[in-house]
Scaffold this active site. Structure first.
Site, PDB file in Angstrom:
ATOM      1  N   ASN A  63      21.420 -14.217 -32.485  1.00  0.00           N
ATOM      2  CA  ASN A  63      22.233 -15.298 -31.931  1.00  0.00           C
ATOM      3  C   ASN A  63      22.161 -16.467 -32.910  1.00  0.00           C
ATOM      4  OD1 ASN A  63      23.472 -17.283 -30.479  1.00  0.00           O
ATOM      5  ND2 ASN A  63      21.900 -17.416 -28.872  1.00  0.00           N
ATOM      6  N   LYS A  66      23.843 -19.118 -32.925  1.00  0.00           N
ATOM      7  CA  LYS A  66      24.145 -20.432 -32.318  1.00  0.00           C
ATOM      8  C   LYS A  66      25.117 -21.197 -33.219  1.00  0.00           C
ATOM      9  CE  LYS A  66      19.774 -20.065 -30.001  1.00  0.00           C
ATOM     10  NZ  LYS A  66      18.694 -20.687 -29.296  1.00  0.00           N
ATOM     11  N   HIS A  70      24.331 -17.917 -21.540  1.00  0.00           N
ATOM     12  CA  HIS A  70      23.183 -18.380 -22.313  1.00  0.00           C
ATOM     13  C   HIS A  70      22.710 -19.726 -21.754  1.00  0.00           C
ATOM     14  CE1 HIS A  70      20.686 -19.880 -25.552  1.00  0.00           C
ATOM     15  NE2 HIS A  70      20.562 -18.620 -25.946  1.00  0.00           N
ATOM     16  N   GLU A 106      21.752 -22.353 -23.070  1.00  0.00           N
ATOM     17  CA  GLU A 106      22.306 -23.552 -23.725  1.00  0.00           C
ATOM     18  C   GLU A 106      23.714 -23.844 -23.224  1.00  0.00           C
ATOM     19  OE1 GLU A 106      21.431 -22.384 -27.741  1.00  0.00           O
ATOM     20  OE2 GLU A 106      19.292 -22.703 -27.359  1.00  0.00           O
ATOM     21  N   GLU A 146      15.463 -14.689 -21.024  1.00  0.00           N
ATOM     22  CA  GLU A 146      15.141 -15.747 -21.971  1.00  0.00           C
ATOM     23  C   GLU A 146      14.556 -16.946 -21.213  1.00  0.00           C
ATOM     24  OE1 GLU A 146      17.421 -15.411 -25.865  1.00  0.00           O
ATOM     25  OE2 GLU A 146      18.766 -16.429 -24.496  1.00  0.00           O
ATOM     26  N   GLY A 185      13.572 -21.704 -28.814  1.00  0.00           N
ATOM     27  CA  GLY A 185      13.556 -22.691 -29.890  1.00  0.00           C
ATOM     28  C   GLY A 185      12.324 -23.582 -29.897  1.00  0.00           C
ATOM     29  N   SER A 205      11.904 -17.608 -29.081  1.00  0.00           N
ATOM     30  CA  SER A 205      10.941 -17.749 -30.184  1.00  0.00           C
ATOM     31  C   SER A 205      10.377 -16.407 -30.661  1.00  0.00           C
ATOM     32  CB  SER A 205       9.810 -18.708 -29.800  1.00  0.00           C
ATOM     33  OG  SER A 205      10.325 -20.013 -29.559  1.00  0.00           O
TER      34      SER A 205
HETATM   35  P1  PGA Z   1      15.155 -18.688 -30.371  1.00  0.00           P
HETATM   36  O1  PGA Z   1      16.509 -18.548 -29.516  1.00  0.00           O
HETATM   37  O2  PGA Z   1      14.823 -17.325 -30.899  1.00  0.00           O
HETATM   38  O3  PGA Z   1      15.483 -19.670 -31.459  1.00  0.00           O
HETATM   39  O4  PGA Z   1      14.100 -19.191 -29.445  1.00  0.00           O
HETATM   40  C1  PGA Z   1      16.748 -17.421 -28.713  1.00  0.00           C
HETATM   41  C2  PGA Z   1      18.038 -17.592 -27.962  1.00  0.00           C
HETATM   42  O5  PGA Z   1      18.346 -18.702 -27.517  1.00  0.00           O
HETATM   43  O6  PGA Z   1      18.808 -16.628 -27.805  1.00  0.00           O
END
Ligand code: PGA
Length: 249
Positions: A9, A11, A99, A101, A167, A173, A211
């Site tokens: 992903n 982003k 997601h 976000e 998640e 993140g 992460s």
């Molecule tokens: P991250 O993001 O690996 O940077 O924690 C995962 C995600 O949001 O899909």
């Protein structure tokens, strides 16, 4: 037997030239195949043509492309949005739905996520449904209640095909990955719930996201109900992403 599934992903990162270099690098390194793992890349919308072009013909079915979001309607007056048909037309076979976000930045509700799942399937895209609890919800002992609410809503139309990504919001993140045991507990709960909801639970891929790195992937994938990863930050470097693919396959 569930085949491992590993997704990148990106982003809101990378420009066209960087995306092309990333694809060529991964394609070269996976020239002998991706092992047991299936691979999906979720670039932002303007990168879809270049990524689809660069990955075309790369072990068909091994490296798929997906959209990070979609509008529930098929077309119309929705400035700034993208439809499932447009994603499919740009070479996508997957779509992220819900997601955290999107839920946080755009106020996406459980009901909207369900409509996106339906729209994806109408146009031949496989939805990757994202669910997860916040730090406050976990500390309040509400993790399973939140996961159940999100999953029941997302599957209200009894979708025929999908993958699930657990998640935990507090792990995204932050560098604070769920321990393998914590993640397994949530995945086992979700698999039981999938069965209760009339799904063929043993066949559905449940990915972990939050992460994930080359260093912690092996411990997580060793858990019986963790079938792969949705990787954000660590996926931006194709060598790190490759390591996670290799560990998973
Ligand atoms: P991250 O993001 O690996 O940077 O924690 C995962 C995600 O949001 O899909």
């Amino acid at each position: 037997m569930r085949r491992p599934l590993v997704a990148a992903n990106w982003k809101m990162n990378l420009l066209q030239a960087e995306a092309a270099v990333w694809c060529r690098s991964l394609r070269r390194d996976l020239a002998g195949g991706s092992g047991a793992a299936r691979v999906v890349v979720f670039p932002s919308f303007p990168l879809l043509p270049v990524v689809s072009r660069e990955l075309a013909g790369s072990h068909p079915g091994d490296i798929a492309v997906g959209g990070q979001d979609l509008h529930p309607n098929d077309k119309g007056a929705h400035t700034g949005d993208v439809s499932a048909a447009q994603l499919a037309d740009a070479g996508c076979t997957w779509a992220l739905c819900g997601h955290s976000e999107r839920r946080r930045d755009h106020g996406e509700s459980d009901e909207l996520v369900e409509k996106k799942v339906e729209a994806a399937l109408r146009h031949g895209l496989t939805p990757m449904i994202c669910i997860g609890e916040t730090r406050d919800e976990r500390h309040a002992g509400r993790t399973f209640e939140v996961l159940e609410r999100q999953l029941r809503a997302a599957l209200a139309s009894r979708p025929s095909a999908f993958a699930l990504a657990y998640e935990p919001v507090w792990a995204i993140g932050t560098g604070e990955t769920a321990t393998p045991e914590t993640a397994q507990e949530a995945h086992a709960f979700l698999r039981r719930l999938l069965g209760d909801l009339g799904q063929t639970a043993e066949e559905i891929s449940i990915l972990y996201g939050g992460s994930v790195t080359p260093d912690n992937a092996a411990g997580l994938i060793a858990q019986p109900d963790i079938d792969g990863f949705l990787v954000g930050g660590a996926s931006l470097d194709p060598r790190n992403f490759l390591t996670i693919i290799r560990v998973s396959g």
